[in-house]
Write an enzyme that holds these catalytic residues in place. Structure first.
Site, short mmCIF file in Angstrom:
data_model
loop_
_atom_site.label_atom_id
_atom_site.label_comp_id
_atom_site.label_asym_id
_atom_site.label_seq_id
_atom_site.Cartn_x
_atom_site.Cartn_y
_atom_site.Cartn_z
N ASP A 134 0.93 -1.32 -0.01
CA ASP A 134 0.00 0.08 -0.20
C ASP A 134 0.79 1.38 0.07
O ASP A 134 1.76 1.27 0.86
CB ASP A 134 -0.84 -0.09 1.33
CG ASP A 134 -2.05 0.91 1.07
OD1 ASP A 134 -2.57 1.26 -0.04
OD2 ASP A 134 -2.45 1.57 2.20
N HIS A 141 -3.78 14.09 0.23
CA HIS A 141 -4.11 13.62 1.44
C HIS A 141 -2.88 13.59 2.44
O HIS A 141 -3.28 13.76 3.56
CB HIS A 141 -4.40 11.74 0.85
CG HIS A 141 -4.51 10.85 2.14
ND1 HIS A 141 -5.53 10.95 2.88
CD2 HIS A 141 -3.56 9.84 2.53
CE1 HIS A 141 -5.26 9.92 3.76
NE2 HIS A 141 -4.25 9.33 3.60
N GLU A 207 -10.33 3.99 3.14
CA GLU A 207 -9.46 4.77 2.35
C GLU A 207 -9.77 4.60 0.69
O GLU A 207 -9.75 3.05 0.26
CB GLU A 207 -7.92 4.16 2.54
CG GLU A 207 -7.60 4.80 3.84
CD GLU A 207 -6.08 4.61 4.09
OE1 GLU A 207 -5.47 5.42 4.90
OE2 GLU A 207 -5.49 3.89 3.31
N GLU A 209 -8.89 4.24 -2.69
CA GLU A 209 -7.93 3.73 -3.51
C GLU A 209 -8.07 2.95 -5.01
O GLU A 209 -9.15 2.79 -5.19
CB GLU A 209 -6.97 2.97 -2.67
CG GLU A 209 -6.44 3.52 -1.55
CD GLU A 209 -5.41 2.82 -0.78
OE1 GLU A 209 -4.55 2.39 -1.56
OE2 GLU A 209 -5.32 2.76 0.43
N ASP A 241 -8.86 0.44 1.49
CA ASP A 241 -8.00 -0.18 2.27
C ASP A 241 -8.52 0.15 3.75
O ASP A 241 -8.31 1.56 4.16
CB ASP A 241 -6.57 0.25 2.24
CG ASP A 241 -5.54 -0.69 2.91
OD1 ASP A 241 -5.94 -1.62 3.14
OD2 ASP A 241 -4.73 0.10 3.30
N ARG A 245 -8.27 3.97 12.63
CA ARG A 245 -7.22 4.98 13.18
C ARG A 245 -6.64 5.00 14.32
O ARG A 245 -5.77 5.56 14.59
CB ARG A 245 -8.05 6.31 12.72
CG ARG A 245 -8.67 6.58 11.31
CD ARG A 245 -7.59 6.63 10.26
NE ARG A 245 -7.80 6.83 8.86
CZ ARG A 245 -7.22 6.72 7.70
NH1 ARG A 245 -5.92 6.52 7.96
NH2 ARG A 245 -7.58 7.01 6.81
N GLN A 248 -4.22 2.66 14.69
CA GLN A 248 -3.08 2.91 13.86
C GLN A 248 -2.02 4.19 14.71
O GLN A 248 -0.84 4.06 14.57
CB GLN A 248 -3.31 3.69 12.67
CG GLN A 248 -2.21 3.90 11.65
CD GLN A 248 -2.89 4.28 10.22
OE1 GLN A 248 -4.04 4.08 9.93
NE2 GLN A 248 -1.84 4.89 9.34
N LYS A 261 -4.22 -1.93 9.50
CA LYS A 261 -4.28 -1.81 8.18
C LYS A 261 -4.44 -3.36 7.58
O LYS A 261 -4.65 -3.60 6.59
CB LYS A 261 -3.38 -1.23 7.57
CG LYS A 261 -3.28 0.12 7.81
CD LYS A 261 -3.96 1.24 7.27
CE LYS A 261 -3.62 1.57 6.01
NZ LYS A 261 -4.50 2.57 5.32
N THR A 265 -8.88 -5.66 3.30
CA THR A 265 -8.84 -4.69 2.04
C THR A 265 -9.65 -5.00 1.01
O THR A 265 -9.51 -6.31 0.65
CB THR A 265 -7.27 -4.54 1.32
OG1 THR A 265 -6.36 -4.26 2.44
CG2 THR A 265 -7.13 -3.62 0.37
N GLU A 371 -10.02 12.68 6.95
CA GLU A 371 -10.23 14.06 6.36
C GLU A 371 -11.36 14.78 6.21
O GLU A 371 -11.50 15.79 6.50
CB GLU A 371 -9.46 13.95 4.90
CG GLU A 371 -8.21 13.36 4.68
CD GLU A 371 -7.83 13.22 3.28
OE1 GLU A 371 -7.16 13.85 2.61
OE2 GLU A 371 -8.04 11.82 2.99
#
Length: 423
Positions: A134, A141, A207, A209, A241, A245, A248, A261, A265, A371
Site C-alpha cells: 500500500d 491526502h 480509504e 484507492e 483499504d 485510525r 494506527q 491496516k 482490504t 479528512e
C-alpha cells in the site's frame, strides 16, 4: 481490424449508455453460478458475463497452452502468459462480441451457455494475491493528514517529495466486494490515558484507492525502467483499504501501519485492463523537486478516472461523501512499481499495489473520513438526521469509478462492504 478501443465499435449485446461495461472495456473477473459452482474466468459486457472457459473449451479462444487457462479460479495463469497474449485475447473477445460478427451472435446454443446475466452469477476475488503493498501517494491526502498530526509547517515528511512512500500489507485479508468487514480489535491509547488498553476500534475508516494488478514478474536484484514497469501492469481495480485510525495512531511509530491496516482490504471483482484505459491517460501533477533519474517519467502515466464514495447508515438512504479523480495522484502507478523494484525486490504475478488514499484539492474530494470529518471534529450529516465522524456498525461504504469521453463511458463496477460488530 478495428482496435478494441475504437469508439465506433458496437456489440450485439445491449449496453446502456451509462453502463460500466461497453465493448471498449471488457474487464476480466472470476465467477460461478448455482448450477455450475466451479470458479472460472469471464468478461463483463453490458449486463452479462461472457464465460471464457466455455469459449476456450469450444476452441473459439486459443491461448496456445496445453491446459485450460480460463477454467481456473483466478486470472494468474492468464496473466502469466504476458502482454502479447493479453492484447491478442482482448482483440479476439472484442471481435466475437461485435454486432457485425456472426460467429457468436448467430450461435443461439453457444450464446445460451456462454452469456449469463450478471445478476445471476457470484463474483469472486479475481486473482490469487501474491503480495499486497500500500502506497501513500496523494499529496493532498498526505498534506491533510500531516496538518492534523504535525501542523501546517511540518505536514509532509522530508522524504515524501523524493520517492513513493509505502509499506508491505497483508495479502491474506484482501477480499472481493460484498464481503462484510468485521470491526477490528486492537491496542489503543487515547490522549491522556496512562496506559494502553485492548478493545474494538472506535475510529474505523475507509480509504479510497485504486489497485494495480501486476501481471508479470521481475527478477530479484534487477531494476525496472519506466517502459518495463508499464508493460508489467495487467490492469486496475477499485480498492478500499479499511483503516483503524485509533489503533494506527498508537502503533505506527516507529515502523508504520501494522494491525490497523491488516484486517481487511476490499477490491472490485472486475479488473479493467491497462489497454482499455489507454484513451484516458493524462499527465499527473508537476513534480518538484524533480525526482531522481530512476523515477523520472516520459509518458503520461496518470488516468482521468472519476471516483465517488457513498455511505449508507444502516438501512437508510446513501449519501455521497466524496467525489474525486485518480488524476490527482502525485506519484503514478508506474513510478510506484519502478521504486518498489529499485532495491532489487522481485515482483510476482498477482502482486497488488494500492495507490494510497486518493484526495483532491477541494473539500468534497477528500478520500477518507479522517479528512472529511477532520479527525472527528467536523461530523458529516446523513439523510434521516444521522451524523458520522467515523464508520459505525451496520454502515455500508461503496466506491464506484469510471472514465468518460465524448463517445462512451467505461466503468469499474463497485467495491462495497458492510461493517459488522466485533466477533
Amino acid at each position: 481490424m478495428m482496435h478494441p478501443n475504437d469508439p465506433e465499435l458496437r456489440s450485439f449485446v445491449d449496453v446502456e449508455p451509462d453502463g460500466d461495461f461497453p465493448i471498449q472495456n471488457l474487464p476480466y473477473g472470476v465467477f460461478s453460478t448455482g448450477s455450475a459452482p466451479q470458479k472460472r474466468v469471464g468478461v463483463a459486457i453490458g449486463s452479462l458475463v461472457l464465460d471464457l472457459a466455455v469459449l476456450e473449451q469450444e476452441g473459439m479462444i486459443n491461448l496456445g497452452t496445453s491446459e485450460a487457462v480460463f477454467a481456473q479460479p483466478s486470472l494468474n495463469a492468464f496473466m502469466a502468459l504476458g502482454p502479447e497474449i493479453w492484447s491478442a485475447t482482448r482483440k479476439r473477445i472484442s471481435t466475437l462480441l461485435r454486432h457485425d460478427q456472426p460467429e457468436l451472435r448467430d450461435n443461439a446454443k453457444l450464446r445460451q451457455r456462454a452469456l449469463l446475466p450478471l445478476d445471476q452469477v457470484v463474483t469472486h476475488l479475481p486473482l490469487a494475491v501474491a503480495g499486497f503493498t500500500d502506497f501513500y501517494s496523494s499529496k493532498e491526502h498526505a498534506t491533510n493528514v500531516g496538518v492534523m498530526f504535525r501542523g501546517k509547517d511540518n505536514a509532509l515528511q522530508p522524504n515524501w517529495l523524493h520517492m513513493p512512500i509505502g509499506y508491505n500489507g497483508r495479502a491474506s485479508t484482501v477480499v472481493v466486494s460484498g464481503t462484510p468487514v468485521r470491526r477490528p480489535r486492537g491496542q489503543v491509547k487515547p490522549p491522556g490515558a496512562d496506559a494502553p488498553s485492548f478493545g474494538p476500534c472506535k475510529r474505523l475508516d475507509f480509504e479510497l484507492e485504486m489497485g494495480v494488478v501486476v501481471g508479470q514478474p521481475s527478477t530479484m536484484g534487477k531494476m525496472l525502467t519506466e517502459v518495463e514497469a508499464e508493460a508489467m501492469i495487467f490492469g486496475f481495480v477499485l480498492l478500499n483499504d479499511w483503516s483503524a485510525r485509533d489503533i494506527q495512531q498508537w502503533e505506527y511509530v516507529p515502523l508504520g501501519p501494522f494491525q490497523a491496516k491488516a484486517f481487511a482490504t476490499s477490491i472490485s471483482p472486475w479488473i479493467v485492463t491497462r489497454e482499455a484505459l489507454e484513451p484516458f491517460r493524462t499527465k499527473g501533477p508537476a513534480q518538484s523537486p524533480e525526482p531522481l533519474e530512476y523515477l523520472r517519467q516520459t509518458g503520461d502515466n496518470n488516468y482521468d478516472l472519476r471516483l465517488d464514495v457513498d455511505l449508507q447508515a444502516g438501512d437508510g438512504r446513501a449519501a455521497r461523501i466524496c467525489s474525486t479523480n485518480f488524476k490527482y495522484m502525485y506519484w503514478s502507478s508506474v513510478q510506484q512499481l519502478v521504486h518498489h523494484a529499485s532495491s532489487g525486490c522481485a515482483m510476482s504475478v498477482g502482486d497488488l499495489l494500492g495507490s494510497g488514499t486518493i484526495s483532491g484539492p477541494e473539500k468534497h474530494q477528500r478520500g477518507s473520513l479522517l479528512e472529511i470529518s477532520w479527525g472527528g471534529s467536523e461530523p458529516i450529516a446523513l439523510p434521516g438526521g444521522d451524523t458520522r465522524t467515523f464508520l459505525e456498525d451496520g454502515d455500508t461504504l461503496s466506491i464506484r469509478g469510471w472514465c468518460r469521453n465524448d463517445r462512451y463511458r467505461l466503468g469499474f463496477g463497485e467495491v462495497a462492504g458492510r461493517i459488522l460488530p466485533p466477533d
